[in-house]
Design a protein around this motif. Sequence first.
Motif, PDB file in Angstrom:
ATOM      1  N   GLY A  78       0.796  -1.222   0.000  1.00 13.72           N
ATOM      2  CA  GLY A  78       0.000   0.000   0.000  1.00 13.72           C
ATOM      3  C   GLY A  78       0.826   1.268   0.000  1.00 13.72           C
ATOM      4  O   GLY A  78       0.299   2.371  -0.100  1.00 13.72           O
ATOM      5  N   GLU A  79       2.141   1.116   0.157  1.00 17.75           N
ATOM      6  CA  GLU A  79       3.069   2.243   0.199  1.00 17.75           C
ATOM      7  C   GLU A  79       2.642   3.287   1.222  1.00 17.75           C
ATOM      8  O   GLU A  79       2.540   4.480   0.921  1.00 17.75           O
ATOM      9  N   CYS A  80       2.390   2.809   2.457  1.00 15.20           N
ATOM     10  CA  CYS A  80       1.974   3.722   3.505  1.00 15.20           C
ATOM     11  C   CYS A  80       2.412   3.198   4.873  1.00 15.20           C
ATOM     12  O   CYS A  80       2.579   1.992   5.060  1.00 15.20           O
ATOM     13  N   PRO A  81       2.590   4.102   5.834  1.00 17.51           N
ATOM     14  CA  PRO A  81       2.925   3.661   7.185  1.00 17.51           C
ATOM     15  C   PRO A  81       1.688   3.074   7.862  1.00 17.51           C
ATOM     16  O   PRO A  81       0.554   3.467   7.548  1.00 17.51           O
ATOM     17  N   VAL A  82       1.902   2.111   8.761  1.00 16.39           N
ATOM     18  CA  VAL A  82       0.813   1.545   9.553  1.00 16.39           C
ATOM     19  C   VAL A  82       1.206   1.660  11.025  1.00 16.39           C
ATOM     20  O   VAL A  82       2.352   1.402  11.384  1.00 16.39           O
ATOM     21  N   THR A  83       0.252   2.078  11.844  1.00 13.86           N
ATOM     22  CA  THR A  83       0.552   2.218  13.271  1.00 13.86           C
ATOM     23  C   THR A  83      -0.641   1.803  14.123  1.00 13.86           C
ATOM     24  O   THR A  83      -1.797   1.885  13.690  1.00 13.86           O
ATOM     25  N   ILE A  84      -0.313   1.356  15.334  1.00  9.30           N
ATOM     26  CA  ILE A  84      -1.290   1.107  16.387  1.00  9.30           C
ATOM     27  C   ILE A  84      -0.812   1.903  17.587  1.00  9.30           C
ATOM     28  O   ILE A  84       0.348   1.762  18.003  1.00  9.30           O
ATOM     29  N   SER A  85      -1.663   2.742  18.126  1.00  8.74           N
ATOM     30  CA  SER A  85      -1.282   3.549  19.288  1.00  8.74           C
ATOM     31  C   SER A  85      -2.500   3.794  20.165  1.00  8.74           C
ATOM     32  O   SER A  85      -3.629   3.462  19.805  1.00  8.74           O
ATOM     33  N   ASN A  86      -2.250   4.390  21.312  1.00  6.49           N
ATOM     34  CA  ASN A  86      -3.316   4.781  22.242  1.00  6.49           C
ATOM     35  C   ASN A  86      -4.225   3.591  22.599  1.00  6.49           C
ATOM     36  O   ASN A  86      -5.445   3.678  22.518  1.00  6.49           O
ATOM     37  N   LEU A  87      -3.601   2.464  22.971  1.00  6.29           N
ATOM     38  CA  LEU A  87      -4.347   1.256  23.347  1.00  6.29           C
ATOM     39  C   LEU A  87      -5.142   1.494  24.623  1.00  6.29           C
ATOM     40  O   LEU A  87      -4.625   2.056  25.593  1.00  6.29           O
ATOM     41  N   ARG A  88      -6.401   1.043  24.609  1.00  2.80           N
ATOM     42  CA  ARG A  88      -7.262   1.167  25.782  1.00  2.80           C
ATOM     43  C   ARG A  88      -8.116  -0.079  25.923  1.00  2.80           C
ATOM     44  O   ARG A  88      -8.461  -0.709  24.932  1.00  2.80           O
ATOM     45  N   SER A  89      -8.428  -0.420  27.163  1.00  2.00           N
ATOM     46  CA  SER A  89      -9.297  -1.568  27.412  1.00  2.00           C
ATOM     47  C   SER A  89     -10.187  -1.280  28.619  1.00  2.00           C
ATOM     48  O   SER A  89      -9.860  -0.437  29.458  1.00  2.00           O
ATOM     49  N   THR A  90     -11.284  -1.989  28.648  1.00  3.96           N
ATOM     50  CA  THR A  90     -12.205  -1.897  29.790  1.00  3.96           C
ATOM     51  C   THR A  90     -12.957  -3.217  29.894  1.00  3.96           C
ATOM     52  O   THR A  90     -13.054  -3.959  28.920  1.00  3.96           O
ATOM     53  N   PHE A  91     -13.478  -3.503  31.061  1.00  2.40           N
ATOM     54  CA  PHE A  91     -14.327  -4.674  31.270  1.00  2.40           C
ATOM     55  C   PHE A  91     -15.738  -4.165  31.512  1.00  2.40           C
ATOM     56  O   PHE A  91     -15.964  -3.365  32.421  1.00  2.40           O
ATOM     57  N   GLU A  92     -16.693  -4.613  30.696  1.00  2.00           N
ATOM     58  CA  GLU A  92     -18.096  -4.186  30.826  1.00  2.00           C
ATOM     59  C   GLU A  92     -18.965  -5.344  31.249  1.00  2.00           C
ATOM     60  O   GLU A  92     -18.816  -6.467  30.742  1.00  2.00           O
ATOM     61  N   VAL A  93     -19.902  -5.072  32.152  1.00  2.00           N
ATOM     62  CA  VAL A  93     -20.851  -6.084  32.604  1.00  2.00           C
ATOM     63  C   VAL A  93     -21.802  -6.406  31.449  1.00  2.00           C
ATOM     64  O   VAL A  93     -22.317  -5.510  30.790  1.00  2.00           O
ATOM     65  N   VAL A  94     -22.008  -7.714  31.212  1.00  2.00           N
ATOM     66  CA  VAL A  94     -22.893  -8.191  30.143  1.00  2.00           C
ATOM     67  C   VAL A  94     -24.058  -8.910  30.803  1.00  2.00           C
ATOM     68  O   VAL A  94     -23.870  -9.698  31.721  1.00  2.00           O
ATOM     69  N   LYS A  95     -25.255  -8.630  30.330  1.00  2.00           N
ATOM     70  CA  LYS A  95     -26.442  -9.278  30.909  1.00  2.00           C
ATOM     71  C   LYS A  95     -26.868 -10.435  30.057  1.00  2.00           C
ATOM     72  O   LYS A  95     -26.665 -10.527  28.903  1.00  2.00           O
TER      73      LYS A  95
END
Length: 166
Positions: free
Chosen positions: A149-166
């Motif tokens: 694709g001739e482009c940079p690829v990045t992953i940043s600002n990782l976030r996670s949370t645990f949510e209650v599921v009913k």
Amino acid sequence: MVLLMLMITADLENLTNLQPQFGCNDPDFSYMFKVKCGNCGELSQKETCVSLKETISIPRSRGIAHLFQKCKFCGRDGTVAMIEGRGQPLTHSQSQSGKYAPLMLFDCRGYEPVDFLFADGWTAESLEGTTFGNIDLSSGDFADYDEKGECPVTISNLRSTFEVVK
């Protein structure tokens, strides 16, 4: 019993489908987090590691779990079992809109997972179709270049949370 869904998001640049190496139900992928006792609120000092392929028979029960642990503070037993089939990869559109993707569902009894740690064993695809495998996110980000694709690829600002599921 509490069902908690691990939800993740990140800033994906020219990438989509961020997930564990062999999918959300990868039996070899290790989920690392701290656990909090549901009785006394004590937070574990060390991270706990669970995977789908490792199960434990629960003492005085016919059930199995992926984690069985006794609280060091109050002595209560707690379990965490993983429930397959509910996870999905984080897509580029979810990332752009700031939405979270469900990764893994946990059945928690006496313990609650907190503070998920991103480590190695991730995969993502460039928007041009190139697959990037064995991504290590333990440093908090990832950067590479997509030749196709001739482009940079990045992953940043990782976030996670645990949510209650009913």
